[in-house]
Design an enzyme around this catalytic site. Structure first.
Site, PDB file in Angstrom:
ATOM      1  N   LYS A  68      -1.750 -23.770 -49.955  1.00  0.00           N
ATOM      2  CA  LYS A  68      -0.679 -23.946 -48.964  1.00  0.00           C
ATOM      3  C   LYS A  68      -0.566 -25.388 -48.467  1.00  0.00           C
ATOM      4  O   LYS A  68       0.473 -25.811 -48.006  1.00  0.00           O
ATOM      5  CB  LYS A  68      -0.901 -23.019 -47.759  1.00  0.00           C
ATOM      6  N   HIS A  90     -12.631 -19.354 -40.361  1.00  0.00           N
ATOM      7  CA  HIS A  90     -11.919 -20.636 -40.380  1.00  0.00           C
ATOM      8  C   HIS A  90     -11.930 -21.154 -38.952  1.00  0.00           C
ATOM      9  O   HIS A  90     -11.347 -20.514 -38.069  1.00  0.00           O
ATOM     10  CB  HIS A  90     -10.488 -20.454 -40.894  1.00  0.00           C
ATOM     11  N   GLY A 126     -10.836 -26.621 -42.297  1.00  0.00           N
ATOM     12  CA  GLY A 126     -11.112 -27.265 -41.013  1.00  0.00           C
ATOM     13  C   GLY A 126     -11.822 -28.595 -41.153  1.00  0.00           C
ATOM     14  O   GLY A 126     -12.355 -29.115 -40.171  1.00  0.00           O
ATOM     15  N   GLU A 169     -12.802 -23.343 -48.226  1.00  0.00           N
ATOM     16  CA  GLU A 169     -11.370 -23.377 -48.576  1.00  0.00           C
ATOM     17  C   GLU A 169     -10.710 -24.636 -48.016  1.00  0.00           C
ATOM     18  O   GLU A 169      -9.769 -24.555 -47.222  1.00  0.00           O
ATOM     19  CB  GLU A 169     -10.655 -22.148 -47.983  1.00  0.00           C
ATOM     20  N   PRO A 170     -11.211 -25.813 -48.367  1.00  0.00           N
ATOM     21  CA  PRO A 170     -10.608 -27.019 -47.785  1.00  0.00           C
ATOM     22  C   PRO A 170      -9.180 -27.245 -48.282  1.00  0.00           C
ATOM     23  O   PRO A 170      -8.898 -27.063 -49.466  1.00  0.00           O
ATOM     24  CB  PRO A 170     -11.531 -28.142 -48.281  1.00  0.00           C
ATOM     25  N   GLY A 171      -8.303 -27.617 -47.374  1.00  0.00           N
ATOM     26  CA  GLY A 171      -6.936 -27.985 -47.742  1.00  0.00           C
ATOM     27  C   GLY A 171      -6.762 -29.462 -47.446  1.00  0.00           C
ATOM     28  O   GLY A 171      -6.801 -30.329 -48.322  1.00  0.00           O
ATOM     29  N   ARG A 172      -6.621 -29.734 -46.152  1.00  0.00           N
ATOM     30  CA  ARG A 172      -6.423 -31.099 -45.644  1.00  0.00           C
ATOM     31  C   ARG A 172      -7.416 -32.104 -46.259  1.00  0.00           C
ATOM     32  O   ARG A 172      -7.041 -33.226 -46.586  1.00  0.00           O
ATOM     33  CB  ARG A 172      -6.656 -30.998 -44.128  1.00  0.00           C
ATOM     34  N   ASP A 218      18.745 -32.759 -34.236  1.00  0.00           N
ATOM     35  CA  ASP A 218      17.919 -32.046 -33.267  1.00  0.00           C
ATOM     36  C   ASP A 218      17.002 -33.014 -32.528  1.00  0.00           C
ATOM     37  O   ASP A 218      16.352 -33.858 -33.154  1.00  0.00           O
ATOM     38  CB  ASP A 218      17.090 -31.005 -34.039  1.00  0.00           C
ATOM     39  N   TYR A 261       0.082 -30.644 -45.583  1.00  0.00           N
ATOM     40  CA  TYR A 261       1.051 -29.738 -44.968  1.00  0.00           C
ATOM     41  C   TYR A 261       2.478 -30.267 -44.854  1.00  0.00           C
ATOM     42  O   TYR A 261       3.422 -29.494 -45.025  1.00  0.00           O
ATOM     43  CB  TYR A 261       0.552 -29.253 -43.578  1.00  0.00           C
TER      44      TYR A 261
HETATM   45  C1  PLP Z   1      -7.243 -19.016 -44.735  1.00  0.00           C
HETATM   46  C2  PLP Z   1      -7.154 -20.501 -44.736  1.00  0.00           C
HETATM   47  N1  PLP Z   1      -8.028 -21.193 -45.480  1.00  0.00           N
HETATM   48  C3  PLP Z   1      -7.980 -22.537 -45.558  1.00  0.00           C
HETATM   49  C4  PLP Z   1      -7.026 -23.254 -44.878  1.00  0.00           C
HETATM   50  C5  PLP Z   1      -7.019 -24.755 -45.012  1.00  0.00           C
HETATM   51  O1  PLP Z   1      -7.409 -25.342 -43.826  1.00  0.00           O
HETATM   52  P1  PLP Z   1      -7.631 -26.926 -43.722  1.00  0.00           P
HETATM   53  O2  PLP Z   1      -6.425 -27.582 -44.210  1.00  0.00           O
HETATM   54  O3  PLP Z   1      -7.902 -27.154 -42.289  1.00  0.00           O
HETATM   55  O4  PLP Z   1      -8.832 -27.262 -44.566  1.00  0.00           O
HETATM   56  C6  PLP Z   1      -6.104 -22.581 -44.056  1.00  0.00           C
HETATM   57  C7  PLP Z   1      -5.100 -23.318 -43.281  1.00  0.00           C
HETATM   58  O5  PLP Z   1      -4.280 -22.779 -42.597  1.00  0.00           O
HETATM   59  C8  PLP Z   1      -6.166 -21.161 -43.997  1.00  0.00           C
HETATM   60  O6  PLP Z   1      -5.291 -20.464 -43.263  1.00  0.00           O
END
Ligand code: PLP
Length: 402
Positions: free
Chosen positions: A61, A190, A230, A265-268, A345, A373
């Protein structure tokens, strides 16, 4: 998956050259994202060094650009998917379903069925009704109970929406899963995204351990701990302290040899610093006080809160300014500055209260750490274009990943 054009950086050239080449072509209507895949690769290397026990399942995501997904696929990460579409993207890469965790605790029936058809075994849950659905539509899944553990320093706390109370609800949910004959294999949490708090991982991991112990008493033999996301991802926010806290907490509660697989589950973390935005000033208003002195400079950019800025990444430091015209002398004077997005807006406000030099129409503003994001939630509201993504990778990394 759509085709991507990769721009190869030869030895001696860098992303700075890529930025310069965009600037040299002059002001433009659509904003530009420079996506640096070497940065993603470097992040992976750092994670492996600092958190060697923790396997990563990238949170799709956060930035689902095909070049990001392909790079992480080539590096061998897993993927955290939250919807059917995200699962499809990862399966399309050729990934084995064991590399996917369906990490959304509230899943539609059709997406549960789809996950089963794809062979995805790992699913998260945090409530009884979800267990009923899984019992009916994917009874052989390996389930992960998500508990709530919130950092109070997170930009966005996810605990309001997801995660059961570890003490008040966790044990009953595990008992209910047992009653249904489902296979729960571990715990996830999370702490919240954009958290500046490494210490909270200690308490979260300790809470998970307590549920591992309870699970044993009712006949489960847990084998998976998922420490979620996170983690910071900006170029100036290292994960050293996170790694120290997590490694020592794991050593205390899940020592090596305890036969527990640890995933995150790192995203950022993976993508924030990989993207640099180049935006343009397309309009300007000078606000004066009744005496005629300038009280504020307002600039309207070609990107904003409906584009690649979003509430998940507040901008508190001024961007780099590259003047569009070399003829205008730049004054050292600084003014209170408001940066607006292009739409009609007024919540389309990127930043206010910055102190900046006076800008001119066409000037370029370069924002770093824009990979997390923003693009994923960007819209075409009001008919304004989403950023165009230019993908860069060094020839050396390209050869390695091929
Ligand atoms: C279930 C889950 N895992 C992982 C993430 C990724 O989080 P981050 O970008 O803080 O690492 C999110 C972000 O919303 C999430 O909802």
């Amino acid at each position: 998956m759509r085709k991507v054009r990769y721009n190869l950086l030869e030895d001696g050239s860098s992303v700075k050259d890529a930025i310069n080449s965009v600037v040299e072509r002059g002001p433009r209507d659509d904003p530009v994202h420079i996506l640096d895949l070497d940065d993603v690769v470097a992040k992976h290397r750092v994670w492996r060094e600092m958190l060697p026990r923790v396997e990563t399942f990238y949170a799709v995501k956060c930035n689902d650009h095909p070049a990001v997904l392909r790079t992480l696929f080539a590096l061998g990460t897993g993927f955290d998917c939250a919807s059917r579409r995200e699962i499809e993207k990862i399966i399309d890469l050729g990934a084995d379903p064991s590399r996917i965790i369906f990490a959304h605790t509230t899943k539609s029936i059709s997406s549960i069925t789809f996950a089963k058809q794809c062979g995805i075994e790992l699913l998260t849950f945090d409530g009884e009704i979800e267990l009923d659905k899984i019992k009916q539509f994917h009874p052989g899944a390996s389930l992960v109970l998500r508990i709530r553990y919130d950092s109070d320093k997170a930009l966005i706390s996810l605990g309001k929406k997801f995660g059961c109370h570890p003490k008040q609800e966790g044990p009953q949910l595990l008992e209910y899963a047992k009653e249904l004959g489902l296979n729960v294999i571990g715990i996830s949490f999370h702490v919240g995204t954009g958290s500046s708090d490494h210490e909270c991982f200690y308490g979260a991991i300790e809470s998970a351990r307590e549920l591992f112990e309870f699970a044993k008493t009712i006949g489960f033999n847990f084998s998976l701990l998922d420490i979620g996301g996170g983690f910071p991802g900006d170029h100036d926010k290292p994960i050293n302290l996170y790694a120290e806290t997590i490694n020592s907490s794991l050593q205390r509660f899940f020592p090596v040899g305890s036969n527990v697989r640890i995933i995150a589950e790192p995203g950022r973390y993976y993508v924030a610093s990989a993207v640099t935005l180049i935006a343009n000033v397309h309009s300007k208003r000078i606000v004066r006080n009744p005496q005629g002195a300038v009280s504020e400079m307002m600039y309207y950019l070609n990107d904003g809160m409906y584009g690649s800025f979003d509430g998940w990444n507040p901008r508190t430091h001024p961007p780099l300014v590259i003047s569009a015209s070399r003829d205008i002398a730049r004054s050292p004077e600084r003014f209170p500055t408001v940066l607006w997005g292009p739409t009609c807006d007024s919540v389309d406000l990127i930043s206010s209260g910055l102190l900046m030099e006076e800008l001119q129409i066409g000037d370029f503003l370069v924002f770093d750490d824009m990979g997390a994001y923003g693009m994923a939630v960007a819209t075409n509201f009001n008919g304004f274009a989403k950023p165009r993504v230019l993908v860069y990778i060094s020839r050396r990394t390209w050869e390695q990943l091929k």
